[in-house]
Design an enzyme around this catalytic site. Structure first.
Site, PDB file in Angstrom:
ATOM      1  N   ASN A 383       0.708  -0.909   0.084  1.00 56.21           N
ATOM      2  CA  ASN A 383      -0.003   0.168  -0.091  1.00 56.21           C
ATOM      3  C   ASN A 383       1.184   1.375  -0.069  1.00 56.21           C
ATOM      4  O   ASN A 383       1.367   2.084  -1.068  1.00 56.21           O
ATOM      5  CB  ASN A 383      -0.897  -0.190   1.140  1.00 56.21           C
ATOM      6  N   ASP A 384       1.843   1.471   1.142  1.00 59.97           N
ATOM      7  CA  ASP A 384       2.587   2.973   1.121  1.00 59.97           C
ATOM      8  C   ASP A 384       3.185   2.732   0.510  1.00 59.97           C
ATOM      9  O   ASP A 384       3.831   3.826  -0.247  1.00 59.97           O
ATOM     10  CB  ASP A 384       3.066   2.929   2.900  1.00 59.97           C
ATOM     11  N   VAL A 385       4.025   1.474  -0.502  1.00 69.15           N
ATOM     12  CA  VAL A 385       4.720   2.442  -1.024  1.00 69.15           C
ATOM     13  C   VAL A 385       4.912   2.528  -2.985  1.00 69.15           C
ATOM     14  O   VAL A 385       5.285   2.564  -3.445  1.00 69.15           O
ATOM     15  CB  VAL A 385       5.263   0.433  -0.949  1.00 69.15           C
TER      16      VAL A 385
END
Length: 457
Positions: A383-385
């Site tokens: 998600n964050d990447v």
């Protein structure tokens, strides 16, 4: 005086450590490098029984046996998702052991010791204690035995500064007037510094702190080697300290932040861990058959693996899906973000376990330019990447972190359990993009259904 043959054996062990680091720098040679380093460590530990007149040998061998069994059982049973916790524990034990050895040496150095020997001893006690207590806190955070959020309370900076200054002051006292009592207090202050250092760290910053503490442990081992007059410990500790420092800087750069900001950013309200509330905004979702059509007729697909893939243990199913797509003529690569998962190389190791060809694993800098020519990006448990907020939203916990440019592809497919955000705790606007399709469910189950659907096309 250390016999010449022992010095030659130590030299051979030191060469093994250096070659092990070289081997660990690439996936093809990592296994051999790991075995070579382990062999050097075993020989280095065993040789002391052949040239020193040791006391309490049965007790030493008993402790070695207990430690060996515990390490073997722990290493075999640990899941890939829990590897960072194990690294933190093992690192902490190393730092604590170095501190205890230095403390025991201090008892024999009260009279006639040089100031540099005493300074090295004090350094080992303090930094080893910091590494031990800090590593325990990182373990508790990652194991969710305590909150993984930053822990900040009024007066924390004052308490940390006071403990740090006190440690430096007592180190000076140890050099000027050494005593066992001062050494014990010094160790306790080091434990306090370690706790206060790590408490304000949360979220994806925790693995970076583990790397920093690993460097601390290496430095304590090197200082302990100097105190004990053991060249092998000095070399091994220096290698660990240097490589740990370098890795910490690389991980911090991958997050787009400085080490100081990672350690103390929460004191100013910054953190990589946000609120973590699930979104109720509408998204476009589809079933396995529809997603299979997108994948089956794509010319180029990039897979972005993340922590969710490791949790679901879905790497083997993912590899089989990629193999089927490849047999249909689809070009498929894996995009590896430096901090995907919970430790450096987490995704590389996970996919290597599934025997994914090394040629398909591409690092962020090498593959980011290919997303514009990609038909479909398949995001599995990440998600964050791939969150564009890292580029577009100043003030976001991950702002400034280099990300994979999945938002530049023609179509994006997310495999997610729910609409809960990633570890940073912020929404990913890419989820709501018209080009994005979500397939909800456990990653292993979803990939299994996708595999069947693609085969039936």
């Amino acid at each position: 005086m250390t016999p010449t043959w022992v010095q030659l054996v130590y030299l051979l062990c030191a060469v093994c450590f250096i070659l092990a680091l070289k081997g660990l720098s690439g996936p093809r040679t990592a296994r051999a490098g790991n075995l070579l380093g382990a062999a050097g460590a075993v020989v280095g530990c065993a040789v002391v029984f052949f040239y020193l007149d040791l006391e309490h040998v049965p007790q030493i061998l008993g402790a070695v046996a207990v430690g060996s069994v515990a390490g073997l059982v722990g290493a075999r049973r640990v899941q890939m998702t829990q590897m960072p916790q194990m690294v933190a524990l093992f690192n902490g034990v190393g730092g604590g052991a170095a501190a205890l050895v230095a403390l025991l040496e201090l008892e024999h150095m009260v009279e006639g010791a040089g100031w540099f020997d005493l300074a090295a001893t004090a350094f080992t006690i303090v930094v080893g204690s910091v590494s031990f207590s800090g590593s325990v806190i990182t373990f508790l955070k990652l194991q969710e035995l305590m909150t993984s959020r930053p822990v900040v309370f009024p007066g924390l900076p004052v308490a940390f500064g006071g403990a740090l200054v006190g440690s430096v002051g007592l180190s000076g006292v140890t050099v000027a007037s050494p005593s066992m009592a001062v050494g014990i207090v010094l160790g306790l202050l080091g434990l306090l510094v370690g706790v206060l250092l790590v408490l304000p760290v949360g979220g994806a910053d925790v693995p970076i702190v583990i790397s920093l503490l690993n460097a601390f442990t290496g430095l304590t081992v090197a200082a302990g080697g100097y105190v004990l007059g053991n060249t092998l410990l000095l070399v091994a500790g220096t290698l660990v300290g240097a490589s740990g420092t370098f890795l910490t800087k690389l991980m911090a750069a991958a997050m787009g932040r400085s080490v100081v900001n990672i350690l103390f950013g929460a004191l100013k309200g910054g953190s990589t861990l946000g609120a973590g509330e699930a979104s109720d905004r509408p998204v476009r979702s589809a079933g396995p058959e529809d997603v299979a059509i997108l994948l089956g007729y794509a010319s180029k697909v990039i897979v972005v693996p993340g922590y969710g893939l490791a949790v679901a243990q879905a790497q083997h199913t993912l590899r089989e899906l990629v193999d089927v797509l490849g047999a249909r003529g689809t070009q498929v690569d894996y995009a590896i973000h430096p901090v995907a998962g919970r430790m450096p190389g987490h995704m590389n190791v996970l996919l290597a376990e599934a025997q994914v060809p090394y040629e398909q694993l591409k690092e962020m800098d090498d593959i980011n330019g290919e997303f514009k020519q990609t038909d479909v990006v398949l995001v599995v448990g990440a998600n964050d990447v791939v969150n564009p907020a890292a580029k577009t939203t100043p003030g976001a916990p991950i702002y400034g972190m280099p990300i994979l440019n999945a938002d530049e592809a023609q179509q994006v497919i997310f495999l997610k359990r729910s609409m809960r955000p990633g570890f940073a705790g912020i929404e990913n606007e890419l989820l709501f993009d018209p080009r994005t399709t979500l397939l909800f469910g456990d990653a292993k189950d979803s990939l299994g259904k996708l595999l069947s659907a693609v085969k039936s096309l």
